[in-house]
Design an enzyme around this catalytic site. Structure first.
Site, mmCIF file in Angstrom:
data_model
loop_
_atom_site.group_PDB
_atom_site.id
_atom_site.type_symbol
_atom_site.label_atom_id
_atom_site.label_comp_id
_atom_site.label_asym_id
_atom_site.label_seq_id
_atom_site.Cartn_x
_atom_site.Cartn_y
_atom_site.Cartn_z
ATOM 1 N N GLN A 130 46.712 37.930 37.698
ATOM 2 C CA GLN A 130 47.825 37.319 38.033
ATOM 3 C C GLN A 130 47.456 36.068 38.606
ATOM 4 O O GLN A 130 47.009 36.149 39.906
ATOM 5 C CB GLN A 130 48.877 38.329 38.797
ATOM 6 N N MET A 166 40.283 35.353 48.085
ATOM 7 C CA MET A 166 41.196 34.252 47.925
ATOM 8 C C MET A 166 41.309 33.573 49.402
ATOM 9 O O MET A 166 41.112 34.201 50.344
ATOM 10 C CB MET A 166 42.715 34.760 47.661
ATOM 11 N N ASN A 167 41.697 32.004 49.302
ATOM 12 C CA ASN A 167 41.652 31.435 50.532
ATOM 13 C C ASN A 167 40.381 31.128 51.375
ATOM 14 O O ASN A 167 40.691 31.220 52.582
ATOM 15 C CB ASN A 167 42.708 31.845 51.329
ATOM 16 N N SER A 168 39.368 31.575 50.979
ATOM 17 C CA SER A 168 37.830 31.572 51.699
ATOM 18 C C SER A 168 37.428 30.153 51.581
ATOM 19 O O SER A 168 36.262 29.784 52.178
ATOM 20 C CB SER A 168 37.022 32.490 51.184
ATOM 21 N N CYS A 217 40.784 37.885 58.258
ATOM 22 C CA CYS A 217 41.939 38.735 57.625
ATOM 23 C C CYS A 217 43.105 38.070 58.053
ATOM 24 O O CYS A 217 43.425 37.469 59.166
ATOM 25 C CB CYS A 217 41.847 40.034 58.299
ATOM 26 N N GLU A 240 35.866 29.942 39.654
ATOM 27 C CA GLU A 240 36.662 31.029 39.173
ATOM 28 C C GLU A 240 35.918 31.729 38.025
ATOM 29 O O GLU A 240 36.249 32.332 36.921
ATOM 30 C CB GLU A 240 37.896 30.689 38.176
ATOM 31 N N CYS A 296 44.487 40.258 61.288
ATOM 32 C CA CYS A 296 43.711 40.432 62.286
ATOM 33 C C CYS A 296 42.482 39.576 62.413
ATOM 34 O O CYS A 296 42.556 38.827 61.370
ATOM 35 C CB CYS A 296 43.491 42.034 62.289
ATOM 36 N N CYS A 330 41.139 42.405 55.875
ATOM 37 C CA CYS A 330 39.819 43.267 55.782
ATOM 38 C C CYS A 330 40.304 44.645 55.244
ATOM 39 O O CYS A 330 41.339 45.041 54.834
ATOM 40 C CB CYS A 330 39.687 43.317 57.440
#
Length: 191
Positions: free
Chosen positions: A167, A11-13, A141, A84, A144, A178
Site C-alpha cells: 500500500q 520508512m522515513n529513514s 522509533c 524502492e 521512543c 522499534c
C-alpha cells in the site's frame, strides 16, 4: 571490480535522500548515473525519486518489461542507483547481478527490508541473499528513542496489522518503530 549493494531502512529513514545525494555526487564529478525506481511508487508521480524534504529527480521506471542489462549495455553508466528496490522481483535482481558481474557496473539498491507485518518483500529477500554489501540506514522509533527496525501501518493515526502487503504511502500511512513498540501496539490492538 563492481559490487551489488543493498542499503535498507525503515520508512522515513532517508533512503531516497541518500539515493539523490549519491546521484548528485556522481554527476558533480561528470560521471554518468542511471537512476531507477519502481513503477509501483507513484507518491510523487511515476518515474520520480523524491524525498519528504522536497528534493526530487526524474528516474527510469522499472516495470516487468524493462531489460536493465540491455539498458546498462546501451547507456554504459558509471553506476546504477535503484530506489524502492523492495518492489523488484527475483528476475529483476538477477538482471542487476548480471549488470554487476558481466558489465562491471556497480549497482546500489535502496529499499525496505520488510513490510508492515514483518515479512520480507520479494526484492529485499533476493537482495539480502545475493548482495555483496548490505548496509542499514538507521532512524529512530516514532514512539521512543530506540532504533527503528519495523514499519507500522496506520489508518487515521491508529496502527493496523492486516491488509495487502503493498500500500503506497508516506507519513500518513506508515511510521518507523522499534520491535518493542511494534509488539506493544499490536498487543493493544488485539486486546
Amino acid at each position: 571490480m563492481a559490487k551489488l549493494y543493498f542499503r535498507y531502512g525503515t520508512m522515513n529513514s532517508g533512503k531516497s535522500i541518500e539515493v539523490l545525494r549519491v546521484a548528485h555526487n556522481y554527476e558533480e564529478q561528470g560521471k554518468k548515473v542511471l537512476l531507477l525506481t519502481s513503477v509501483m511508487d507513484d507518491r510523487f508521480g511515476v518515474g520520480k525519486v523524491a524525498s519528504r524534504i522536497g528534493m526530487q529527480k526524474g528516474a527510469i521506471v522499472v516495470d516487468e518489461h524493462l531489460d536493465m542489462v540491455a539498458l546498462a549495455q546501451t547507456e554504459r553508466p558509471n553506476c546504477i542507483l535503484v530506489d524502492e528496490a523492495q518492489f523488484l522481483n527475483k528476475a529483476q535482481v538477477s538482471q542487476l547481478i548480471e549488470v554487476v558481474d558481466e558489465l562491471d557496473i556497480p549497482v546500489i539498491a535502496y529499499g525496505l527490508r520488510a513490510d508492515f507485518m514483518g515479512q520480507l518483500f520479494e526484492g529485499s529477500n533476493a537482495l539480502l541473499a545475493v548482495a555483496d554489501t548490505i548496509e542499514e540506514i538507521k532512524t529512530i522509533c516514532w514512539y521512543c528513542d530506540k532504533k527503528a527496525i519495523m514499519n507500522m501501518r496506520c489508518k487515521d493515526g491508529v496502527p493496523i496489522f492486516h491488509g495487502e502487503q503493498i500500500q503506497i504511502g508516506g507519513n500518513e500511512s506508515y511510521v518507523p518503530v522499534c520491535r518493542k513498540c511494534y509488539a506493544s501496539k499490536k498487543k493493544a490492538a488485539h486486546g
